[in-house]
Design a protein around this motif. Structure first.
Motif, PDB file in Angstrom:
ATOM      1  N   GLY A 217      50.900 -57.546   1.392  1.00  0.00           N
ATOM      2  CA  GLY A 217      50.367 -57.025   1.261  1.00  0.00           C
ATOM      3  C   GLY A 217      51.025 -55.935   2.265  1.00  0.00           C
ATOM      4  N   ARG A 220      51.117 -50.799   1.919  1.00  0.00           N
ATOM      5  CA  ARG A 220      50.728 -49.671   2.852  1.00  0.00           C
ATOM      6  C   ARG A 220      50.585 -50.462   4.737  1.00  0.00           C
ATOM      7  NH1 ARG A 220      44.046 -49.591   3.731  1.00  0.00           N
ATOM      8  NH2 ARG A 220      44.250 -50.941   5.151  1.00  0.00           N
ATOM      9  N   ILE A 222      51.783 -52.122   8.061  1.00  0.00           N
ATOM     10  CA  ILE A 222      52.971 -52.995   8.545  1.00  0.00           C
ATOM     11  C   ILE A 222      53.721 -53.782   7.489  1.00  0.00           C
ATOM     12  CG2 ILE A 222      53.605 -55.077   9.538  1.00  0.00           C
ATOM     13  CD1 ILE A 222      51.055 -54.870  12.076  1.00  0.00           C
ATOM     14  N   ASP A 241      50.814 -56.966  -3.675  1.00  0.00           N
ATOM     15  CA  ASP A 241      49.413 -56.085  -3.511  1.00  0.00           C
ATOM     16  C   ASP A 241      48.210 -56.610  -4.259  1.00  0.00           C
ATOM     17  OD1 ASP A 241      47.338 -54.482  -1.581  1.00  0.00           O
ATOM     18  OD2 ASP A 241      48.789 -54.303  -0.299  1.00  0.00           O
ATOM     19  N   VAL A 242      47.182 -56.727  -3.624  1.00  0.00           N
ATOM     20  CA  VAL A 242      45.719 -55.877  -5.084  1.00  0.00           C
ATOM     21  C   VAL A 242      46.367 -54.896  -5.720  1.00  0.00           C
ATOM     22  CG1 VAL A 242      43.871 -57.492  -3.038  1.00  0.00           C
ATOM     23  CG2 VAL A 242      44.285 -54.888  -2.962  1.00  0.00           C
ATOM     24  N   ASP A 264      46.075 -60.741  -6.372  1.00  0.00           N
ATOM     25  CA  ASP A 264      45.554 -60.719  -4.821  1.00  0.00           C
ATOM     26  C   ASP A 264      45.770 -61.761  -4.471  1.00  0.00           C
ATOM     27  OD1 ASP A 264      43.189 -62.079  -3.489  1.00  0.00           O
ATOM     28  OD2 ASP A 264      41.784 -60.511  -3.827  1.00  0.00           O
ATOM     29  N   VAL A 265      46.492 -62.110  -3.070  1.00  0.00           N
ATOM     30  CA  VAL A 265      46.612 -63.392  -2.665  1.00  0.00           C
ATOM     31  C   VAL A 265      46.413 -64.696  -2.965  1.00  0.00           C
ATOM     32  CG1 VAL A 265      48.527 -62.458  -0.989  1.00  0.00           C
ATOM     33  CG2 VAL A 265      46.380 -63.499   0.015  1.00  0.00           C
ATOM     34  N   ASN A 291      52.091 -60.974   4.888  1.00  0.00           N
ATOM     35  CA  ASN A 291      51.188 -60.168   5.372  1.00  0.00           C
ATOM     36  C   ASN A 291      49.885 -59.944   5.585  1.00  0.00           C
ATOM     37  OD1 ASN A 291      51.928 -57.235   7.290  1.00  0.00           O
ATOM     38  ND2 ASN A 291      51.137 -56.919   5.094  1.00  0.00           N
ATOM     39  N   ALA A 293      45.612 -58.793   4.816  1.00  0.00           N
ATOM     40  CA  ALA A 293      45.038 -59.733   5.780  1.00  0.00           C
ATOM     41  C   ALA A 293      44.057 -58.753   5.559  1.00  0.00           C
ATOM     42  CB  ALA A 293      45.140 -60.022   7.291  1.00  0.00           C
ATOM     43  N   SER A 346      48.582 -62.805  15.165  1.00  0.00           N
ATOM     44  CA  SER A 346      48.116 -61.649  15.661  1.00  0.00           C
ATOM     45  C   SER A 346      47.748 -61.942  16.922  1.00  0.00           C
ATOM     46  CB  SER A 346      46.455 -60.733  15.323  1.00  0.00           C
ATOM     47  OG  SER A 346      46.507 -59.664  15.847  1.00  0.00           O
ATOM     48  N   TYR A 359      38.250 -64.165  12.546  1.00  0.00           N
ATOM     49  CA  TYR A 359      40.106 -62.853  12.424  1.00  0.00           C
ATOM     50  C   TYR A 359      40.953 -63.414  13.702  1.00  0.00           C
ATOM     51  CZ  TYR A 359      44.159 -59.696  12.650  1.00  0.00           C
ATOM     52  OH  TYR A 359      44.889 -58.947  13.093  1.00  0.00           O
ATOM     53  N   LYS A 363      44.047 -66.675  12.654  1.00  0.00           N
ATOM     54  CA  LYS A 363      44.833 -65.675  13.171  1.00  0.00           C
ATOM     55  C   LYS A 363      45.649 -67.494  14.016  1.00  0.00           C
ATOM     56  CE  LYS A 363      45.930 -62.101  10.985  1.00  0.00           C
ATOM     57  NZ  LYS A 363      46.893 -62.124  10.072  1.00  0.00           N
ATOM     58  N   PRO A 389      51.599 -59.114  15.619  1.00  0.00           N
ATOM     59  CA  PRO A 389      51.730 -58.341  16.863  1.00  0.00           C
ATOM     60  C   PRO A 389      50.605 -58.491  18.003  1.00  0.00           C
ATOM     61  CG  PRO A 389      51.649 -58.512  14.550  1.00  0.00           C
ATOM     62  CD  PRO A 389      51.728 -59.086  15.130  1.00  0.00           C
ATOM     63  N   GLY A 390      51.040 -56.479  18.890  1.00  0.00           N
ATOM     64  CA  GLY A 390      49.024 -56.497  19.553  1.00  0.00           C
ATOM     65  C   GLY A 390      48.947 -55.341  19.026  1.00  0.00           C
ATOM     66  N   ILE A 392      49.571 -51.867  17.527  1.00  0.00           N
ATOM     67  CA  ILE A 392      50.289 -51.635  16.728  1.00  0.00           C
ATOM     68  C   ILE A 392      49.809 -49.890  15.802  1.00  0.00           C
ATOM     69  CG2 ILE A 392      51.937 -51.711  14.797  1.00  0.00           C
ATOM     70  CD1 ILE A 392      53.081 -53.695  16.733  1.00  0.00           C
ATOM     71  N   THR A 394      48.545 -48.393  13.299  1.00  0.00           N
ATOM     72  CA  THR A 394      48.343 -48.060  12.134  1.00  0.00           C
ATOM     73  C   THR A 394      47.372 -47.515  11.071  1.00  0.00           C
ATOM     74  OG1 THR A 394      47.581 -50.208  12.187  1.00  0.00           O
ATOM     75  CG2 THR A 394      49.419 -50.036  11.986  1.00  0.00           C
TER      76      THR A 394
HETATM   77  N1  LIG Z   1      47.562 -53.027  13.023  1.00  0.00           N
HETATM   78  C1  LIG Z   1      47.868 -53.944  13.641  1.00  0.00           C
HETATM   79  O1  LIG Z   1      47.562 -53.132  14.490  1.00  0.00           O
HETATM   80  C2  LIG Z   1      47.495 -55.564  13.640  1.00  0.00           C
HETATM   81  C3  LIG Z   1      48.033 -56.212  15.258  1.00  0.00           C
HETATM   82  C4  LIG Z   1      48.369 -57.559  15.071  1.00  0.00           C
HETATM   83  C5  LIG Z   1      48.229 -57.821  13.408  1.00  0.00           C
HETATM   84  N2  LIG Z   1      48.094 -57.651  12.433  1.00  0.00           N
HETATM   85  C6  LIG Z   1      48.613 -58.131  11.186  1.00  0.00           C
HETATM   86  O2  LIG Z   1      50.175 -57.783  10.216  1.00  0.00           O
HETATM   87  C7  LIG Z   1      49.217 -57.626   8.412  1.00  0.00           C
HETATM   88  C8  LIG Z   1      49.525 -55.850   8.114  1.00  0.00           C
HETATM   89  O3  LIG Z   1      48.532 -55.442   8.985  1.00  0.00           O
HETATM   90  P1  LIG Z   1      48.415 -54.063   8.565  1.00  0.00           P
HETATM   91  O4  LIG Z   1      47.672 -53.139  10.086  1.00  0.00           O
HETATM   92  O5  LIG Z   1      49.406 -52.829   8.690  1.00  0.00           O
HETATM   93  O6  LIG Z   1      46.883 -54.272   7.503  1.00  0.00           O
HETATM   94  P2  LIG Z   1      46.341 -53.137   6.461  1.00  0.00           P
HETATM   95  O7  LIG Z   1      44.986 -53.238   6.658  1.00  0.00           O
HETATM   96  O8  LIG Z   1      46.947 -51.667   6.651  1.00  0.00           O
HETATM   97  O9  LIG Z   1      47.592 -53.674   5.393  1.00  0.00           O
HETATM   98  C9  LIG Z   1      46.918 -54.822   5.089  1.00  0.00           C
HETATM   99  C10 LIG Z   1      47.657 -55.139   3.526  1.00  0.00           C
HETATM  100  O10 LIG Z   1      46.837 -56.149   2.698  1.00  0.00           O
HETATM  101  C11 LIG Z   1      46.546 -55.892   1.527  1.00  0.00           C
HETATM  102  N3  LIG Z   1      45.649 -56.858   1.234  1.00  0.00           N
HETATM  103  C12 LIG Z   1      44.088 -56.740   1.957  1.00  0.00           C
HETATM  104  N4  LIG Z   1      43.892 -57.912   1.184  1.00  0.00           N
HETATM  105  C13 LIG Z   1      44.825 -58.492  -0.504  1.00  0.00           C
HETATM  106  C14 LIG Z   1      44.955 -59.335  -1.020  1.00  0.00           C
HETATM  107  N5  LIG Z   1      43.743 -60.628  -1.110  1.00  0.00           N
HETATM  108  N6  LIG Z   1      45.955 -59.722  -2.018  1.00  0.00           N
HETATM  109  C15 LIG Z   1      46.686 -59.210  -1.519  1.00  0.00           C
HETATM  110  N7  LIG Z   1      46.919 -58.041  -0.390  1.00  0.00           N
HETATM  111  C16 LIG Z   1      46.008 -58.056   0.013  1.00  0.00           C
HETATM  112  C17 LIG Z   1      45.797 -54.056   1.715  1.00  0.00           C
HETATM  113  O11 LIG Z   1      45.832 -54.021   0.386  1.00  0.00           O
HETATM  114  C18 LIG Z   1      46.742 -53.792   2.937  1.00  0.00           C
HETATM  115  O12 LIG Z   1      47.407 -52.897   1.630  1.00  0.00           O
HETATM  116  C19 LIG Z   1      48.176 -58.248   8.375  1.00  0.00           C
HETATM  117  O13 LIG Z   1      48.354 -59.241   8.870  1.00  0.00           O
HETATM  118  C20 LIG Z   1      47.655 -57.966  10.402  1.00  0.00           C
HETATM  119  O14 LIG Z   1      45.718 -59.417  10.771  1.00  0.00           O
HETATM  120  C21 LIG Z   1      48.110 -56.077  12.247  1.00  0.00           C
END
Ligand SMILES: NC(=O)c1ccc[n+]([C@@H]2O[C@H](COP(=O)([O-])OP(=O)(O)OC[C@H]3O[C@@H](n4cnc5c(N)ncnc54)[C@H](O)[C@@H]3O)[C@@H](O)[C@H]2O)c1
Length: 453
Positions: A217, A220, A222, A241-242, A264-265, A291, A293, A346, A359, A363, A389-390, A392, A394
């Motif tokens: 992931g 973009r 995190i 990433d995908v 794709d994971v 990462n 999700a 999360s 979710y 998590k 993370p809490g 964030i 994004t």
């Molecule tokens: N943003 C927040 O506030 C927050 C809070 C708690 C936890 N998180 C966790 O942090 C991580 C990143 O979050 P984010 O906000 O940056 O998410 P995001 O949606 O911005 O990015 C996720 C990335 O994962 C990729 N992805 C999705 N499915 C995929 C797959 N099957 N194979 C490969 N890649 C794949 C997407 O293309 C994307 O680039 C996640 O695990 C999320 O659950 C985020």
């Protein structure tokens, strides 16, 4: 992502309005800005109870090479502020032992600098003697309550050092250094258990030099920030990433001279393909960060099988299957010598969230997976840990309705959302040699979330 409210309450009329109405007054947190960033911005006081004096001396001594002004006396000239207070409570055997050091800590708080640090060192509560167990457990209550009292970006965290582990072990010192630093800006109210010695970082600026890391992931948010921070710390990084995110992924990976793998994971051979790519392009694989999700929010009453299954498949079944394959590779001697498996959990995985049963399940599953993997990783000389993370800042949180977002942002002790870099710093720390004594744990990066567990 900008938080204009912080600017509004930071000066002039906004400050006056916020003060008179009792509104939150968050400040911009001090963050790491490269090799020249000072570890802390003022003298560091080391306090202890009577029985912990020897270990406090050892900690004060061990900090000297960090270029700090370390003091053992609470006297401070009026124009100087404490950068941090380290409280060593490893020897407490009854609750009464806490009074002197904790009240001494209290007397320093008005002179704690902006983004100052309080770090306790204590021992785990799991001992047979009820008095000692109570005293040790009481440290948690002090840290968590103090975290909620501190203002101006200051944080309170603790290190729980396993019985029998040297207080000056590399892992204890590495964790202390991280919690004192600006890299832990959004870690607050946490107690981090350290159970093994770990090893010294080869360098504090590039602790991951020579290590090969894969981040899923990575295109973009995190994930992209994790790529950048691991690379900054010296690692060679593979971004996964995908295919649909291929262009963005290439952009991120070109920026750090890493390599991109479109995958794709959920593919059954995902781990094998990452490993193959790592071997062929870089010669090894040491660190894997799960990462990637997705979210498909719905109240459970309206949940569709597709939304439930998609989230479970990507967010927990894929990391599980990949770790199973990675463990096999590790047992066959095909991973690096100190493998690190890291996974993003999360806050909803810990305290739950309305509309996120799928979710939240995935998590929470990450936490269970991490705890179960820890012994197997220890056998390989490595660790498995999770990062939760809490709120964030994004793309995901930017899309929340304005009022919901504004409320969610303030519901932590630091009264603001964290930045992706705050999560990435914790990932990089847990991947570093000095964190080798932390295994099977969940480190929250939530600014001390105020609701839920
Ligand atoms: N943003 C927040 O506030 C927050 C809070 C708690 C936890 N998180 C966790 O942090 C991580 C990143 O979050 P984010 O906000 O940056 O998410 P995001 O949606 O911005 O990015 C996720 C990335 O994962 C990729 N992805 C999705 N499915 C995929 C797959 N099957 N194979 C490969 N890649 C794949 C997407 O293309 C994307 O680039 C996640 O695990 C999320 O659950 C985020």
């Amino acid at each position: 992502m900008s938080d204009t409210y912080i600017d509004f309450v930071s000066g002039g009329l906004g400050k006056k309005v916020a003060t008179s109405l009792g509104l939150p007054r968050p400040v911009r947190l001090r963050r790491h800005e490269g090799p020249g960033t000072p570890l802390v911005t003022g003298p560091v006081l080391v306090l202890s109870d009577e029985a912990s004096r020897g270990e406090a001396d050892a900690i004060a001594h061990a900090m000297l090479p960090w270029d700090l002004d370390v003091r053992r006396d609470t006297y401070l000239p009026p124009d100087v502020k404490w950068g941090a207070v380290v409280v060593v409570l490893t020897g407490v055997t009854r609750p009464g032992d806490l009074a002197a050091p904790v009240l001494a800590l209290g007397s320093t708080l008005r002179a704690l600098t902006r983004s100052g640090r309080i770090v306790t060192l204590s021992r785990p509560a799991g001992v047979a003697d009820a008095e000692a167990a109570a005293a040790r457990a009481a440290v948690d209550g002090v840290v968590r309550s103090l975290g909620k009292e501190l203002r101006a970006g200051a944080t309170a965290n603790g290190i729980v050092v396993a019985d029998g582990l040297d207080i000056a072990a590399p892992s204890v010192l590495g964790t202390l250094r991280f919690l004192l630093s600006a890299k832990s800006a959004f870690v607050d109210g946490q107690l981090v258990p350290v159970s093994g010695p770990g090893s010294e970082n080869p360098s504090w600026d590039t602790p991951l030099a020579g290590r090969i890391a894969a981040v899923t992931g990575a295109a973009r948010g995190i994930g992209a920030e994790i790529v950048r921070v691991l690379a900054r710390d010296g690692a060679t990084v593979i971004g996964v990433d995908v295919p649909a995110a291929g262009d963005a992924l290439a952009g991120v990976m070109n920026g750090v001279r890493g390599t991109a793998l479109q995958l794709d994971v959920t593919a059954p051979d995902a781990a094998r393909r990452i490993h193959e790519h790592a071997q062929q392009r870089h010669g090894s694989l040491d660190i894997v960060v799960h990462n990637a999700a997705i979210v498909r929010d719905k109240l459970l009453a309206n949940m569709t099988p597709e939304k439930w299954n998609d989230v479970i498949r990507v967010d927990i079944e894929a990391p599980l299957a990949m770790n199973r394959a990675l463990l096999e590779l590790g047992r066959a001697g095909l991973l690096g010598s100190t493998p690190r498996l890291l996974a993003l959990s999360s806050a909803p995985g810990i305290s739950g969230n309305r509309g996120q049963t799928n979710y939240g399940a995935a998590k929470s599953g990450i936490v269970g997976m991490t705890q179960a993997l820890a012994p197997a990783l220890a056998e390989l000389g490595g660790t498995a840990n999770a990062i939760a993370p809490g709120f964030i800042e994004t793309e995901m949180t930017r899309r929340m309705p304005t009022v919901t977002r504004e409320v969610a942002r303030r519901l932590n002790s630091l009264q603001q959302g964290g930045q992706p870099v705050d999560v990435a710093e914790v990932v990089a720390f847990l991947a570093s040699p000095a964190a080798g004594g932390i295994n099977g744990e969940v480190v929250r990066v939530c600014g001390q979330h105020l609701v839920g567990r």
